[in-house]
Structures are given as structure tokens and as C-alpha cells.
Design a protein around this motif. Structure first.
Motif, short mmCIF file in Angstrom:
data_model
loop_
_atom_site.label_atom_id
_atom_site.label_comp_id
_atom_site.label_asym_id
_atom_site.label_seq_id
_atom_site.Cartn_x
_atom_site.Cartn_y
_atom_site.Cartn_z
N GLU A 1 70.06 11.00 43.68
CA GLU A 1 69.35 10.20 44.68
C GLU A 1 70.35 9.54 45.64
OE1 GLU A 1 66.42 8.68 46.91
OE2 GLU A 1 66.23 10.15 45.28
N VAL A 2 71.46 9.06 45.12
CA VAL A 2 72.51 8.48 45.99
C VAL A 2 73.05 9.55 46.93
CG1 VAL A 2 74.79 7.40 46.03
CG2 VAL A 2 73.13 6.72 44.29
N SER A 3 73.30 10.75 46.39
CA SER A 3 73.78 11.86 47.23
C SER A 3 72.80 12.15 48.35
CB SER A 3 73.98 13.12 46.38
OG SER A 3 75.04 12.97 45.48
N HIS B 1 80.62 14.03 47.82
CA HIS B 1 79.54 13.04 47.72
C HIS B 1 78.17 13.71 47.65
CE1 HIS B 1 76.92 9.65 48.73
NE2 HIS B 1 77.93 8.86 48.42
N HIS C 1 69.92 9.58 39.07
CA HIS C 1 70.36 8.45 39.91
C HIS C 1 71.44 8.89 40.89
CE1 HIS C 1 71.67 4.46 41.08
NE2 HIS C 1 72.89 4.74 40.67
N LEU C 2 72.42 9.66 40.40
CA LEU C 2 73.51 10.12 41.26
C LEU C 2 72.97 11.05 42.35
CD1 LEU C 2 76.20 10.86 38.53
CD2 LEU C 2 76.28 9.03 40.21
N TYR D 1 76.81 -0.11 44.61
CA TYR D 1 76.49 -0.60 45.96
C TYR D 1 75.09 -1.23 45.99
CZ TYR D 1 75.14 -0.46 50.89
OH TYR D 1 74.68 -0.79 52.14
N GLN D 2 74.12 -0.55 45.41
CA GLN D 2 72.76 -1.09 45.43
C GLN D 2 72.67 -2.36 44.61
OE1 GLN D 2 70.59 0.43 47.50
NE2 GLN D 2 69.30 -1.36 47.21
N TYR E 1 76.00 1.59 54.16
CA TYR E 1 76.69 2.33 53.11
C TYR E 1 77.97 3.00 53.61
CZ TYR E 1 77.36 5.55 49.18
OH TYR E 1 77.88 6.25 48.11
N ILE F 1 80.53 3.37 44.40
CA ILE F 1 79.33 4.08 44.85
C ILE F 1 78.11 3.65 44.03
CG2 ILE F 1 78.23 6.36 44.80
CD1 ILE F 1 80.94 7.53 45.63
N CYS F 2 78.29 3.65 42.71
CA CYS F 2 77.14 3.40 41.82
C CYS F 2 76.68 1.94 41.85
CB CYS F 2 77.51 3.79 40.39
SG CYS F 2 77.79 5.56 40.17
N HIS G 1 72.64 9.23 51.19
CA HIS G 1 73.77 8.75 52.00
C HIS G 1 74.75 9.83 52.47
CE1 HIS G 1 72.50 4.71 51.05
NE2 HIS G 1 72.64 4.92 49.75
#
Length: 1365
Positions: free
Chosen positions: A1303-1305, A887, A1300-1301, A938-939, A805, A935-936, A1308
Motif C-alpha cells: 500500500e505504501v508502494s 520503492h 502494508h508495504l 511516516y504515517q 512524503y 518509510i514505515c 507514494h
């Protein structure tokens, strides 16, 4: 847990002799609440809600289950599969008294709630299962507790009823622990929606590892409190108890603060089971101490670290601000949150009572200043405990039948069982004392003279008193009046009114209010027993009216005659037809009571539907007799032959309209006219119309209607022009126009036909070309598929070299910058002296907090964008720095992006062309959007689109390397790009080399190469084959290896340029395998050279150029460019020669078709993976597209084409084209220039497919457009279907997007160079410092938050300035 109690005791104050009351439910009881106003009790049981009276008698019930549901079902259930009847546990029960409703939340349908009527729960006031995930409140898990408390929320000066919810985490729940739910629809909010989204508490999700278990929620003094247990950091499963607090008016949860509670030695009793709210002690002030320590004292109390940020892995100092806590007791967006106490400063208490088993319930009461606790355990026993004077008084209060389904009402004292003082006081029960003058054991409130000295006895010393004498010994009774009573002792039994419990006692009413006359009085509700009292001439209560002798009983009193006090209007037309209103009193009780109405002696028709009891009658008058009088009185007759006559007169007369102004007006109409005359106030205008004279079409007569009469008022003429001029003008204008139109149509049709013919011709030529290379394509494709098998096997083994990432975001955000791979954000190296490192780190943390202030950040961005030297490159770089810095709070980042996008949208919609919005990165927010998408998605890249993209890249690379590639001019025989096409036939053969790697064993690797390959190209192919299991960055580079050919006993080092290189005039040819005469199956040795490796993107072409510059001669590979002499000769050549040269070059364009056909399946697979809405669509795409659709509806000049362009500019243009053209942003690979040229053609095709405009093909169209002409229409339909499919999907709620955001924060942020980004951002703040300060000084919101002062403090620390701050 509170939801698992197997018996529930409602503790109420009752008399000893009241029998024990019980109610049994058919299913397990989950929750019990009471409406304090009415005393009603509500039980939330499995599948049922019960409504009980104070005596536990059932008044109503509502069935809530079983329901057809499934664990994974998203409501409505009709859309789900594999459903079955499932029980509905009650999760939350709240009384909402202000609108008389009961909030009921169950475990079915993802925890959706309903509103029931408090007076009758069988009546459902509100329920909806179609509003999506934003309205899911409770949990479907049986073991997850849910608590709630009523509150208020103010927005836009409107105050709404809301309830706050705290709940644990279930496997199918959202990770939100605390939410605020609205109880009415307001703008975009719907009932039960979570209205606080972008909150600090939810920036980092409360993931399930913390194991929250909520037990109580309550309000006190402007704060909302939650009591729960959880693990400390997710690494240890031991539960700890916390109380958390929020300001009730905190719309972002910035004030969320947690205080640990410890009970017993070494916190032995660590998990809260139950709680009861009493008057809060002073210890809760420690929550304020935590906030104050963080804001003002670097997070310390008494010199020790006391403050923590829960649910975060941050290790740096976060409590670095220096502000007055009194100004921000509810936190702020720029201050750290949430906060929690460290274990050292936990609030500690000793255990005052321990019992075997588990205590599961508690209630507290105060009696005579004594505090009594009622404790329930898991064995169905209730204990009564009092704590005072360092003594613990304890008794087994009531052993209940241990049933989950039973509720019992029991007395809390047994005073009357004790018959003498000694046994009464020996109870030492604060409820029971000896009432001396009455000689019985009672509660103090039941002893009438308890306030007198020694009137009611209770003490720990258990002392009683005895009456030894009383004075006077007797009382005299002197009867001086008839009926007088002597003094005597009485013991009445009055109605008891409990203290602290509202009891409806009586309703006061006044019969005369609103009943001014007899008819109104007789029309009152019989329950009030109001009568018309003739003597008082008023409406009074029956017992207040004493009839005179001989007068009738009040109920039989007849009403007086009607009285008429007003007539509206006083005038009417002679023909009648209008309604008049007659007002007065005693005009009957029912509409049938009106027997007749006359006006000036003429009957008036009663309009019954407009009748008002006693006060008003409406009737329609008829025509008046012309022979009689035209004025007179009005008379009404009611039931009982009673008549009322008006004192005022009604007059029949006709209006006399005389004049209309203006008398002329345009034919188009629209002119206001004024009609004047006499008696125009007769009756009412019913309508107004125009009557046109058929003899004079331009003349009309205004007509007025009063009742049944009509009057004409003069005439109005429409202006007309001279008809004669029209006969001349029309032919003079129309005829030439018709000629011009006819000629234009003819020319257009001819041109269209010509264009159509050209189009068909080009299309036919393309089809012929396709036919001619079809066989070749099949052969090439077959070869490619066979050769790609090895690559496919690699993919199936998980060998796609995805970047991690951090590397992915570094390359997407910063690789295009001017410093490239050496950018400080990629290297992460800051040149800060060791002595200042701690100061700088603390200041950067303060700067991070400042960036979390929306007020500051918006001012910061606006100031930069107003500066002329803040160019496009700087905007892109600044936005990328901001993305990394924020982030850790992607919800907040998204909120800022939305705010700036709305401003940008307003600007484009109102002052620019809306279709151009988001086309270029001309603003900070446009680049922020690009980064947000990166960012959103990537997965999604890793899970779905990455594999087809990698296969496409490998296929292109493989196909290009099958044929000659000119290392100097970067042209290839096999390519999709016509400008990169090698326009010469090059002789070559395919060789298989046997490669031995020195120092890595005796194994030989076969490698396919071309005889025309340069030595560097051969090295690349060997390295790729030998090290195919390693990503590109871990492989040796071309200039770090040597290649040796050993044809015999001696070896020869192969290189691109050496003394054997061939010369052609001033040009020198780069050495190839053919130059060295290397044969098929030759053995070559690859060995390393000792020097520093270069970065991955410094490819071998740069080194060749550097070596070539050392030579005096010019260098070429396959095609020698025309030198100066050739160019001179070329200019002298004939036109025919030039056209022949062009024609010969275009012969090779058929190779484009061959390559295109070979790669078509890989291109289609990639497009399908990206543009198929039937598969997984990233939630960010749905969320953002819905945002664009919502905003478009608010603007009239935004059509469907514009929305399509916005979506294209935001997703395909900003993300997919970038990823497609730069595979090294996603994978650890090297992209050569020739591969990049072909990828650009596919990227352009992708962009063309996303546009709405049609491209007409012609001879002048670029070859790239012609190449994919047939496929473009198919791709366009895929794009349209993709956009339509996304629009029809279930919306992604703010709650889900934020989860969701978050969880990304969480996953990473720790890996990114956040500190470096903050440092680089501050450079912009320093450069534009004066402008930012001026902007903050002009903003009242910034002034109130002291943002200017905080920026000055940060500047002083970071720039090592000595200031007077």
C-alpha cells in the motif's frame, strides 16, 4: 454467482427407469463437490456440511454454525466483544484425496478453514483459530466468491500438498487475491498458512477498485488457471472477463499472466457467470504470445502494443528486455510481472446461444464424439445443447423445483420411452440410438452389438433400417454331450460398470499369504473364510479344500503339534532369572493356549505380554537343580494336550570373569574398563555397577550381574596424591588469599561508602537547586502555557506544517549528503542530451528489472562492500538510492534487507561483539534498515507522534527566544545545553512592536521582541508572526526584506551593521533595537527587496558572516570574546581568580533547571507518544522486533541485554533520535543552532533511557546527565515496558506486513525520482563494473539467468558504447 444458485443439478448417467432422487437441506446450499474415487457427494450449506452417498442418501453431517462472532472480531472469539450468533456460509469445499480429508472454509472467524474426514465428515481432523492472520483463507463477506484447486509445492526436496485460492475483496479482507496454502506444519509454516509472500503479483496490491469476481480455478499441463471478471483499471465500473495462468512450480507468481476474453459483438456479454473445463483449445497459446512479446518484442504483437502491467500506474516502457522466452516461460525476479493483454489482443468468441434471463451454470459431456453442454439458468431450468456440423440442437431438459435447499439427481436421456426406430432417431439426441438386433432405443454402450455395421443407428438424416431376411433361416442342435446347450438368443442383465467412473469391483486375496501354519490360518478374519486344509497342508479358501471321504469338515480340523525351531539364548546362569525366546510354529492362537513351558526339566514362567500368535513364546527360567543335569531340551504344551519339544539343547552355566583392565583410574571417573573371562555370553548383562570397599575408600570392585547371579571381578584403585604435601600447600595458599580478599573487601566498602556519600551529596545539591528554582519554573511554565495557547489553537486547526512524503524522504535520505539541498536526488535534474533521453530511459528500465533479480542485487552489494574505496558515506548514499529505486517493490526490498541482516547477524554473533550490531551505519544494510523504518513510520509520525514533537519544538524555540540569544557565539540565556548557555547577565527589556507590511493593507501586527535583539533577529520574529499561517519554505527570508522605523516624519532603515555601529577597540558591536533607541509600541514597516530568494536552509547567519568579512574590524553581539591582550592577562592571573571565574559561570547553570522544568510536560508528552505500547504500535516495529527475537533464539550467546540493545539500535537510535534532532526532516520549519543544541540534550536523554547500563553520577558528570538524572529511571522503565508490551502483542504476519508495504508502494512511488535514483545507482555499477562482472561469472545462479549479458547490454546503452553484443 455460483454461490447464489437456488437449485443445483448433479448430472450423472443413469437408466431411464431409475426414479428421480432428491435431497433437501434445511439451509441454503453454497457449494457441491464429489469424490471421484468413492462417488460420495459433499454439500457445503449454511451452517452445515452434508455427506451423501451416490444415491443422495445422507451418510453424515457436520454442523458449522451459527457461531458467536462479530464482523471486526479477530479469532479466537473468546477474546472479542459484542459477539452474537452469526450464520456460517460455506465459502470453499475441496476434496483432498491423498490424505482422505475435506477442506472446508466458511465465512466466520475471518475465513478460517478446517479439515474433515472424507469417510465421516462428523470427524474433524484439524482446526485452529490461534495461528493469526496468516491462516485466514476465505472472506467474511456474503457476496465475495472464493475458488480453489489442489496442487503440490516442492521445497528442500520435499513435496507438500497445497491448494491455491482465488478470492475477491471484502472490506475486512486482505488485498491478496491469489494465495498458496499449505496443508501440514513444516518448520515455521503452519497448516493453512499462505506460503508465498514476497511475490511479484502482490507487490502492488489488488485494491478493491478492480472488483474481482472469481468463478473457477483448475489445473492443466503444469499450469494453474483462474477465471474471473474485473474492471480494467479501476476508473470504469464495467466488468471484463479474464483468464489468468501461473506455472504450478512458480514459487513467486512471476509467471502470472492475464488474457482478456470477449463474448459477443462489442463484448456484449462481458461478465463470466460459470465455466467448465474441457480439453483446452489452441487459443490459450496466446498467453505464451503475451509473454514472448514482452520479453523479446518490446511488448508488441504484429507491430501493435499488446502487453500491459495490470494494477499499476506505470506509464514508462517496461517490456524492454531482449531474452529468449523459452528459458523463462515461468518468468523471473528480474523480468516484468504480472502481465496482461491489452483489449486489442483479447480472445474473442461469438455467442452461439442466447436465452432470456441469466445463464448461471454449465457442464459439458462427450457422448459418441458429440459435445453436449448442460446449461442452468436462474429460473431453475436445465437445457441440453449440442453443437456440431454448424447445427445447434437444443431442448428443455428438466424443469427443477426452484429451491435453494434442494439437490436433485436426474437422467440425462429418455431413450427407452421410444418404442420404434423412427421416433428414436427423431430425437436427434446423441445419447439415444436404435439397437437393431435388440429392437429397442438405447445408449450405444447398452447395445451389445453396436460396433457391427448398422448394429446401432444414429444420424442427422434420421434413417432407420428394416430386417427383410436373415441367413441361415434355421439352426440345428445336436446334443452329443450330457448337459450341452443349444445355441440360443440371450438378453442377460449384467452388472453395469460405467465408463470413466472408478467402481470398486472385487478384492483379491490369498489365504496362504502370512498364514504358513494351522494356528495362523485359524486366527484369520472369518470374513475371508480361510481354512487349514490337512490334505494340502496349507491355508486355503474353504471351497478349495475338498475333504477326503471320512475326513472331517475343514473348519473342524485340529492343528498339528507345536514345533520349536529356535531358542534364544542357548545358555543361562545356574540361578536363572533371564528370559528366553522360543520360536516355532503352531504355538497356539491365543496367549491362554500356552499351558506350560519347561527348560531342562525346570518350569519356565510364561511372559504373556510378549506372546506372538503361533510363532513366538517368551518365558523366564528358574534356578536349576544342582543335583540334576545342567543341559537338556525345551518343551511347550498348548491347549489340547499337544506338546512340542526342541531338537536343540539349552545349557545352564555360570560366567567366569577373570580380569579387568585398566586396574587404575582417576577419581573423577570417565575411564572405560574392559572385563575379560570365559562364558561371558551366558544370558544377557542386566546392569553393571561398582562397589566401593569401605576400608579402602580409593579402591572399588567391579560387579557384574547375570540374571539373579552376581560376580566380582578383581579391583580398581583410584589414584591419590601425597597427602603430606597438601598440609603444607593449603595454608601457604589459602591464608594469603584470605588476607588479600579481606583487604579488598575493606577497600571496596570504603570506596563504595565514599562514592555513596558523594552521590548523596550531589543528589542533595540537585534537590536544593530544584527547590530554589521551583517558583521560578512555575511562573515561567505558566507564561509559556499562556503564550503556547495560540500555537495549540493553530494545531487544532490542522496547521502543523507536515512535509509531504517525497520531501520527507528526500530530507531523511539525502539532506545529510555532501551536496545537501542541491543533491540531484532532491532537485531531480539529470543532465541528459535530448537525443539520448529515450535510449537512456529504456536502459534504466532494463537496469530496474535487473535490480529486481535478487541474485544480481546481492552480488552487486557484496562487490561494493568488498571495495576499499567504498567508504561509509558512499554506503549511506548507495543505500538511500536503492531505497528509492526499489520503492515500488517494498516487499522485495524488505526481503533483500532480511537476507543481508541475517548475514550481518552471523558475522557479529560468531566473530564480533553481538552488542555492537546496528550501532553505526558501517554497512549498506544498516542504512537500508534506517530508511525502511523512516518509510514505515511516516504515517505514524503524521497520526500520532508528530503533534507532540511539533509542540516540543515550538516550546523550545519559544522559550529560547524569550531571553537574549547571542547571534555570533550562538549562546542563549534560556537553554538546556550547558555549552550553549550565555554566561553573562545581559540587560534587556521586552518590547511590543507594531508592524505594518508594505503592500499588504493597513492592518498592524503586534510582535514581541527584545531590546537586545539584532535587526536580523527582529526580522525573523516579525516574519514568523506576520506569516505564521505559511510554512517556512513559503515565507520571505531575512535577507529579502528591509525594516524601516518611522519615529517621526522621516524613516530610518535598520540593519545589523552600518556607520553608526559602536566600536570597542578592534571589535564592532552588531546593532540592536536598543542601539537605535526603538521604544515600546514603536511602528515599523516591513518591505520586500528585489533579489533572488535563497534556499530554505541558507539562513541569515551565513549572510551576516559574509557581510562581516567585508569589514576590517571584528564583530560581536552580546558577549565580546577575549582578544589577544585579554588572553595574555588571563594567563598571568592567579589560580584563585580562575576558580572564582569558574564559580561565577556555574551560577547560571540554575537556568538549565528552570528551562527543563518549563519544558518537562512537552518532553514527557513526546516520550509517551513514542514509548507507549498501549497506544497504536506501527506494524513495522512489531514485525522487526519479532524478527530480532526469532533470530536471537537461534544463537546461544545472545542474551536479553543484547536483544534490548539490538532493538534500541534499530528503532530509537536509527529513527527517533534522528527525527528528534532534525524536526525539519518532518516539518516545514527552520531549526536554528541554539534550538538544535537543546534538542540534542533531549535526544541524548532519549538514548540514555534506552540503554541497559546504569550511569553513576559524580561531580565530573556532564551537566546534561545531571539535568535529567531523576527522569532517566522513569524513562528506562517506559522503554522496558514498551519492549515487553510489543513482545506480547499479536504477531504481524508476513502477509499483513507485505500488504502494508504494498500500500505504501502504491501510494507514494510515483512521486519519487525513481529514474534519477536508477541513474545514480548505475554510476556505482559503472565504477565497480569489472568486479561485478567477475562476481556474476562465478555465480552459477547468475549464469543461468544470463545476468552478465544483461548488464553488458545495459552498459552499452547507457554509456553509448559500440559493442559486439
Amino acid at each position: 454467482a455460483a454461490l447464489q444458485l437456488e437449485a443445483v443439478a448433479i448430472v450423472v448417467l443413469s437408466l431411464n427407469n431409475v426414479p428421480i432422487l432428491e435431497f433437501t437441506s434445511e439451509t441454503s446450499i453454497n457449494n457441491v463437490v464429489q469424490d471421484i474415487q468413492t462417488g460420495r457427494i459433499y454439500l457445503g450449506a449454511v451452517n452445515t456440511i452434508f455427506q451423501l452417498g451416490p444415491s443422495l442418501r445422507m451418510q453424515a453431517r457436520a454442523d458449522t454454525g451459527p457461531k458467536e462472532d462479530a464482523r471486526t472480531c479477530t479469532p479466537p472469539a473468546s477474546a472479542c466483544q459484542d459477539t452474537k450468533p452469526m450464520p456460517n456460509l460455506n465459502k470453499l469445499l475441496l476434496v483432498h484425496p491423498s490424505n482422505g480429508s475435506l477442506i472446508v472454509c466458511g465465512s466466520r472467524y475471518r475465513g478460517i478453514c478446517a479439515l474433515l474426514n472424507l469417510t465421516n465428515v462428523e470427524q474433524q481432523l484439524y482446526y485452529s483459530d490461534s495461528k493469526g492472520e496468516r491462516t485466514y483463507v476465505a472472506s467474511i463477506e456474503d457476496n465475495v466468491n472464493v475458488v480453489g484447486v489442489m496442487s503440490n509445492y516442492t521445497k528442500d526436496e520435499n513435496t507438500f500438498s497445497v491448494f491455491l485460492v482465488g478470492k475477491g475483496y471484502g472490506s475486512l479482507d486482505s488485498t491478496k487475491l491469489i494465495s498458496t496454502r499449505i496443508l501440514q506444519d513444516y518448520r515455521e509454516w503452519v497448516v493453512f498458512e499462505s506460503i508465498i509472500e514476497a511475490s511479484t503479483v502482490q507487490t502492488t496490491p489488488f485494491v478493491p477498485k478492480y472488483l474481482h469476481d472469481f468463478r473457477l480455478a483448475f489445473k492443466e499441463d503444469g499450469f494453474v488457471y483462474f477465471l474471473f471478471s474485473r474492471t480494467l483499471d479501476g476508473t470504469d465500473n464495467k466488468n471484463l472477463t479474464f483468464v489468468s495462468r501461473l506455472c504450478e512450480n512458480d514459487h513467486h507468481y512471476y509467471s502470472h499472466t492475464e488474457l482478456q476474453l470477449n463474448c459477443g459483438p462489442n463484448n456484449r456479454y462481458n461478465k463470466v457467470q460459470a465455466a467448465y473445463v474441457a480439453s483446452p483449445g489452441k487459443e490459450l497459446v496466446r498467453l505464451v504470445d503475451i509473454i514472448s512479446a514482452c520479453y523479446s518484442d518490446s511488448g508488441k504483437i504484429s507491430g501493435f502494443p499488446a502487453v500491459d502491467i495490470p494494477y499499476s500506474s506505470k506509464n514508462e516502457e517496461f517490456c524492454s528486455s531482449k531474452i529468449a522466452v523459452k528459458n523463462f516461460k515461468c518468468g523471473a525476479d528480474f523480468l516484468p510481472s504480472p502481465l496482461a493483454s491489452k483489449p486489442r489482443v483479447a480472445l474473442k468468441a461469438d455467442a452461439v446461444l442466447t436465452k432470456p434471463g441469466l445463464l448461471t451454470a454449465v457442464a459439458v459431456a462427450v457422448e459418441n464424439d458429440h459435445t453436449i453442454a448442460f446449461l442452468g439458468n436462474n429460473q431453475g431450468e436445465v437445457f441440453k445443447v449440442e453443437w456440431s456440423f454448424d447445427l445447434l440442437l437444443f431442448s428443455l431438459f428438466f424443469p427443477l423445483n426452484f429451491y435453494l435447499r434442494e439437490i436433485t439427481k436426474v437422467p440425462v436421456q429418455t431413450c427407452l420411452q421410444k418404442k420404434d426406430c423412427q421416433s428414436c432417431v427423431e430425437l436427434r439426441d446423441p445419447y439415444c440410438g436404435w439397437c437393431v438386433l435388440e429392437g429397442r432405443c438405447t445408449r450405444r454402450s447398452e447395445c451389445r452389438r453396436a460396433e457391427e455395421k448398422n448394429g446401432w443407428l444414429w444420424s442427422y438424416r434420421q434413417q432407420c433400417v428394416k430386417i427383410v431376411s436373415f441367413y441361415p433361416p434355421n439352426l440345428s442342435c445336436k446334443k452329443t454331450q450330457k448337459g450341452a446347450k443349444c445355441p440360443q438368443f440371450e438378453n442377460p442383465d449384467p452388472v453395469l460398470i460405467p465408463v470413466g467412473y472408478k467402481t470398486r469391483i472385487i478384492t483379491l486375496y490369498n489365504c496362504s499369504m502370512g498364514r504358513e501354519d494351522c494356528s495362523l490360518c485359524k486366527n484369520s478374519d472369518p470374513k475371508y473364510r480361510c481354512v487349514w486344509c490337512a490334505k494340502q497342508k496349507a491355508c486355503v479358501y474353504e471351497k478349495l479344500c475338498s475333504p477326503d471321504q471320512g475326513s472331517e469338515y475343514p473348519y473342524n480340523t485340529e492343528c498339528p503339534d507345536p514345533q520349536i525351531t529356535k531358542i534364544i539364548p542357548h545358555f543361562g546362569p545356574l540361578r536363572g532369572g533371564i528370559s528366553i525366546t522360543i520360536q516355532g510354529s503352531n504355538l497356539g492362537i491365543h496367549k491362554e493356549d500356552i499351558k506350560s513351558i519347561t527348560v531342562v526339566g525346570e518350569p519356565c514362567i510364561h511372559q504373556e505380554e510378549k506372546y506372538s500368535v503361533s510363532t513366538s513364546v517368551v518365558c523366564e527360567i528358574g534356578p536349576v537343580d544342582p543335583t540334576g543335569g545342567h543341559w537338556g531340551k525345551v518343551e511347550v504344551e498348548v491347549k489340547g494336550e499337544k506338546r512340542g519339544t526342541s531338537s536343540m539343547y539349552f545349557t545352564y552355566r555360570d560366567p567366569i570373569p577373570e580380569e579387568v583392565k585398566p586396574s587404575r583410574g582417576p577419581k573423577a571417573g570417565g575411564t572405560l574398563i574392559t572385563i575379560s573371562g570365559r562364558f561371558l555370553d551366558t544370558g544377557r548383562f542386566l546392569f553393571q555397577r561398582h562397589r566401593r570397599d569401605t576400608r579402602f575408600p580409593l579402591c572399588v570392585y567391579p560387579q557384574i550381574k547375570f540374571g539373579k547371579g552376581e560376580w566380582v571381578v578383581g579391583s580398581v584403585q583410584y589414584e591419590k596424591k601425597n597427602d603430606l604435601s597438601l598440609y603444607i600447600i593449603i595454608p601457604a595458599v589459602i591464608v594469603p588469599m584470605l588476607l588479600i580478599i579481606a583487604i579488598s573487601v575493606y577497600c571496596y566498602r570504603r570506596k563504595s561508602q565514599q562514592a555513596e556519600r558523594e552521590y548523596e551529596k550531589v543528589k542533595h545539591q540537585l534537590e536544593n537547586l530544584e527547590e530554589s528554582v521551583r517558583d521560578r519554573c512555575k511562573k515561567e511554565f505558566t507564561d509559556l502555557m499562556i503564550e503556547m495557547e495560540d500555537h495549540t489553537n493553530e494545531l487544532s486547526e490542522g496547521r502543523i506544517p507536515f512535509l509531504d512524503y517525497k520531501t520527507y524522504t528526500d530530507r531523511v535520505f539525502f539532506l545529510p549528503s555532501k551536496d545537501g539541498a542541491n543533491d540531484v536526488m532532491i532537485t531531480g535534474k539529470l543532465d541528459i542530451p535530448e537525443a539520448r533521453r529515450a535510449t537512456v530511459t529504456q536502459a534504466l528500465n532494463q537496469f530496474s528489472n535487473l535490480l529486481n533479480s535478487k541474485t544480481f542485487l546481492i552480488n552487486f552489494i557484496r562487490t561494493l562492500e568488498r571495495s576499499h574505496d567504498f567508504n561509509a558515506r558512499a554506503k549511506v548514499y548507495f543505500a538511500s538510492l536503492l531505497t528509492v529505486a526499489l520503492h515500488g517493490k517494498l516487499e522485495y526490498y524488505t526481503d533483500i534487507m532480511r537476507t543481508l541482516l541475517l548475514e550481518l547477524m552471523e558475522e557479529y554473533v560468531h566473530s564480533k561483539n553481538p552488542k555492537l550490531m546496528l550501532r553505526r551505519s558501517e554497512t549498506v544494510v544498516e542504512r537500508m534498515l534506517c530508511n525502511w523504518m523512516s518509510i514505515c513510520l511516516y504515517q505514524f509520525l503524521k497520526d500520532s507522534a508528530g503533534e507532540p514533537l511539533y509542540k516540543l519544538f515550538r516550546a523550545i524555540k519559544h522559550q529560547i527566544e524569550k531571553g537574549p540569544v547571542d547571534a555570533r557565539v550562538k549562546k542563549a540565556k534560556y537553554t538546556l545545553n550547558d555549552t550553549g548557555l550565555l554566561g553573562d547577565d545581559v540587560e534587556y527589556s521586552v518590547l511590543t512592536l507594531q508592524v505594518l507590511v508594505q503592500g499588504e493593507g493597513p492592518d498592524v501586527t503586534p510582535v514581541k521582541v527584545l531590546s537586545c535583539d539584532t535587526i536580523s533577529q527582529v526580522k525573523e520574529k516579525i516574519i514568523e508572526q506576520v506569516y505564521r499561517n505559511l510554512p517556512y519554505s513559503q515565507r520571505p527570508k531575512v535577507d529579502s526584506v528591509t525594516l524601516e522605523w518611522r519615529p517621526g516624519s522621516t524613516g530610518q532603515i535598520l540593519s545589523d551593521l552600518d556607520l553608526t555601529s559602536q566600536k570597542e577597540g578592534r571589535w564592532k558591536r552588531i546593532n540592536t533595537l536598543a542601539h537605535y533607541n526603538v521604544r515600546d509600541n514603536a511602528t515599523l514597516v516591513l518591505s520586500r527587496v528585489l533579489h533572488t530568494q535563497q534556499n530554505y536552509d541558507q539562513n541569515q547567519e551565513n549572510h551576516e558572516e559574509r557581510n562581516a568579512l567585508l569589514e576590517d574590524d571584528k564583530v560581536f553581539h552580546l558577549v565580546r570574546p577575549a582578544d589577544e591582550m585579554d588572553e595574555i592577562k588571563s594567563k598571568r592571573g592567579s589560580i584563585k581568580d580562575k576558580s572564582m571565574t569558574k564559580a561565577i559561570t556555574e551560577i547560571y547553570l540554575t537556568r538549565l533547571l528552570s528551562v527543563k522544568g518549563t519544558l518537562q510536560q512537552f518532553v514527557d508528552d513526546f516520550f509517551r507518544s513514542v514509548l507507549c505500547s498501549g497506544a497504536v504500535v506501527p506494524p513495522a516495529v512489531k514485525y522487526f522486533f519479532d524478527f530480532l527475537d526469532e533470530q536471537a533464539l537461534k544463537h546461544n550467546n545472545v542474551d536479553e541485554e543484547t536483544i534490548h540493545i539490538w532493538k534500541t539500535n534499530s528503532l530509537p537510535l536509527r529513527f527517533w533520535v534522528n527525527i528528534l534532532k532534525n524536526p525539519h526532516f518532518t516539518f516545514d520549519v527552520h531549526v536554528s543552532e541554539v534550538v538544535d543544541a537543546s534538542l540534542s540534550v533531549i535526544a541524548q536523554t532519549f538514548m540514555d533511557a534506552c540503554t541497559k547500563s546504569e550511569h553513576k553520577l559524580s561531580r565530573d558528570s556532564p551537566s546534561n546527565k545531571l539535568l535529567y538524572a531523576k527522569e532517566i529511571s522513569t524513562y528506562k522503565k517506559m522503554v522496558d515496558d514498551y519492549y515487553k508490551g510489543i513482545r506480547q502483542m499479536i504477531p504481524v504476519s508476513d502477509q499483513d506486513m507485505n500488504t502494508h508495504l504494498a500500500e505504501v508502494s502504491r501510494a507514494h512511488t510515483d512521486k519519487l525520482n525513481t529514474q534519477v535514483a536508477l541513474h545514480q545507482l548505475y554510476q556505482y555499477a559503472s565504477k565497480y563494473y569489472d568486479g561485478i562482472i567477475a562476481s556474476l561469472d562465478e555465480d552459477p545462479a547468475a549464469q543461468s539467468k544470463q545476468l552478465t549479458l544483461r548488464l553488458q547490454q545495459i552498459a552499452a546503452a547507457l554509456e553509448n558504447k559500440v559493442t559486439d553484443l
